[in-house]
Design an enzyme around this catalytic site. Sequence first.
Site, PDB file in Angstrom:
ATOM      1  N   LYS A 212       3.924  -3.844  -3.835  1.00 21.27           N
ATOM      2  CA  LYS A 212       5.159  -4.642  -3.898  1.00 21.27           C
ATOM      3  C   LYS A 212       5.222  -5.745  -2.850  1.00 21.27           C
ATOM      4  O   LYS A 212       5.830  -6.783  -3.056  1.00 21.27           O
ATOM      5  CB  LYS A 212       6.376  -3.726  -3.774  1.00 21.27           C
ATOM      6  CG  LYS A 212       6.599  -2.897  -5.031  1.00 21.27           C
ATOM      7  CD  LYS A 212       7.982  -2.302  -5.053  1.00 21.27           C
ATOM      8  CE  LYS A 212       8.283  -1.680  -6.406  1.00 21.27           C
ATOM      9  NZ  LYS A 212       7.544  -0.417  -6.613  1.00 21.27           N
TER      10      LYS A 212
ATOM     11  N   GLU B 127      17.674  -5.894  -5.385  1.00 21.72           N
ATOM     12  CA  GLU B 127      18.125  -4.607  -5.901  1.00 21.72           C
ATOM     13  C   GLU B 127      17.018  -3.609  -5.631  1.00 21.72           C
ATOM     14  O   GLU B 127      15.843  -3.987  -5.512  1.00 21.72           O
ATOM     15  CB  GLU B 127      18.381  -4.703  -7.407  1.00 21.72           C
ATOM     16  CG  GLU B 127      17.151  -4.481  -8.311  1.00 21.72           C
ATOM     17  CD  GLU B 127      16.048  -5.535  -8.162  1.00 21.72           C
ATOM     18  OE1 GLU B 127      16.349  -6.651  -7.721  1.00 21.72           O
ATOM     19  OE2 GLU B 127      14.885  -5.221  -8.488  1.00 21.72           O
TER      20      GLU B 127
ATOM     21  N   SER C 258      -1.684   1.857  -7.193  1.00 23.28           N
ATOM     22  CA  SER C 258      -0.587   0.966  -6.779  1.00 23.28           C
ATOM     23  C   SER C 258       0.040   1.327  -5.438  1.00 23.28           C
ATOM     24  O   SER C 258       0.582   0.460  -4.753  1.00 23.28           O
ATOM     25  CB  SER C 258       0.483   0.930  -7.869  1.00 23.28           C
ATOM     26  OG  SER C 258       0.944   2.233  -8.173  1.00 23.28           O
TER      27      SER C 258
HETATM   28  C1  PLP Z   1       7.466   0.290  -7.784  1.00 20.70           C
HETATM   29  C2  PLP Z   1       6.177   0.945  -7.966  1.00 20.70           C
HETATM   30  C3  PLP Z   1       5.528   0.975  -9.228  1.00 20.70           C
HETATM   31  C4  PLP Z   1       6.158   0.444 -10.488  1.00 20.70           C
HETATM   32  O1  PLP Z   1       6.431  -0.920 -10.501  1.00 20.70           O
HETATM   33  P1  PLP Z   1       5.596  -1.942 -11.381  1.00 20.70           P
HETATM   34  O2  PLP Z   1       6.414  -3.190 -11.314  1.00 20.70           O
HETATM   35  O3  PLP Z   1       5.503  -1.392 -12.769  1.00 20.70           O
HETATM   36  O4  PLP Z   1       4.271  -2.096 -10.761  1.00 20.70           O
HETATM   37  C5  PLP Z   1       4.272   1.540  -9.313  1.00 20.70           C
HETATM   38  N1  PLP Z   1       3.666   2.089  -8.223  1.00 20.70           N
HETATM   39  C6  PLP Z   1       4.258   2.078  -7.017  1.00 20.70           C
HETATM   40  C7  PLP Z   1       3.526   2.700  -5.869  1.00 20.70           C
HETATM   41  C8  PLP Z   1       5.517   1.515  -6.841  1.00 20.70           C
HETATM   42  O5  PLP Z   1       6.092   1.529  -5.631  1.00 20.70           O
END
Ligand code: PLP
Length: 394
Positions: A90, A112, A378
Amino acid sequence: MSKYQVNNKGYYGPFGGAYIPEMLYPNVEQLEQQYLTILNDPSFKEEFEQLLKDYVGRPSPLYHAKRLSERYGAKIFLKREDLNHTGAHKINNTIGQILLAERLGKKRIIAETGAGQHGVATATVCALKGLECVVYMGEIDIARQAPNVARMKMMGAKVVPATSGSKTLKDATNEALRDWINNPVDTHYIIGSVVGPHPYPDMVARFQSIISAETKKQLLEKTGKSTPDIAMACVGGGSNAAGMFYNFVDDEDVRLIAVEAAGLGVDSGETAATTVLGKEGVLHGSRSILMQTDDGQVVEPYSISAGLDYPGIGPQHAWLFQSGRGEYVSATDDEAMQAGLLLTQLEGIIPAIESSHALAHLEKMKFKGDEVVVICLSGRGDKDLDNYMKYFNL
Ligand SMILES: *Cc1c(COP(=O)(O)O)cnc(C)c1O
């Protein structure tokens, strides 16, 4: 121009656009007219790249997970977004947007947040730049996510509870939009995924495209070829997946697999499997696919992972799904938790439960043995330890 990228009217096929109240029009119009000029400006690029390198810690490694590869019979690489500052992808987006906000002359940032991950990433870049930060968060989420609320406050952000409706993410989003309408001149709204009115989905995807840009180079070094056979990622709103797909989308030889959260099961009523259950409609300013009742009311989503707990997907994903370019699948809470434990025990990496959903799909795939698979990891699992502890009785 790629048929999978946004067109000059703000659409991906039939999806996208800017469905906004008239009072938001000036803010969105200003963004739409200036974002590409700003993003392409050499001084912007230089500062963005420098911060990604020295502050976020990029490039994130592309790790060949050998024991995981042996287990599934494919050559599996993990794109390590979990190693970024603040623990997930993010921050790539919030750094991009704070630099944009500065160049638009904005002095105040709003956002948000659901679980608080995007709120923390936003509060972080506001501290970095010394800008005022207001984060809207559902009252229920504030109670559930105390550590992230503390992080935001420590960084100087004001966390405002959304007390209407279900007191969760969608209500926080409505409060943020209301704030933006009331403060059009000095405030920039940092949206946390590839959702919202045009140009947000395209802008956020561009900031996250660093994920696949680096992956291409790293694959070339490690395998002699810059494209994988398969690129995979989990999908909440879809920003880490959009970043992972961005530079492969026109290469039709690369299979794109997006994994949604099935919660307790797609037919259980407790799910966030948007493409399975969703229908076309408008959510948070764009036309996409979302979970809704027959009369168009948004259905509350459920997933064990707060980051995937979103009733829609970004418009580009709706288009990749509908056009058949992307494969949209889902994994349940149980499947994701097991996959998270497996990665931990095979590789010594505790993934975010969101990322575990992408890993879980490996169980359902058949490999010939030499396929190159890239999975976007992610985020890291530190924030999810409570959940892992409860689930596995640790
Ligand atoms: C917020 C988040 C997501 C989901 O958000 P996307 O916009 O779909 O990428 C996925 N993995 C992690 C670790 C997150 O913090």
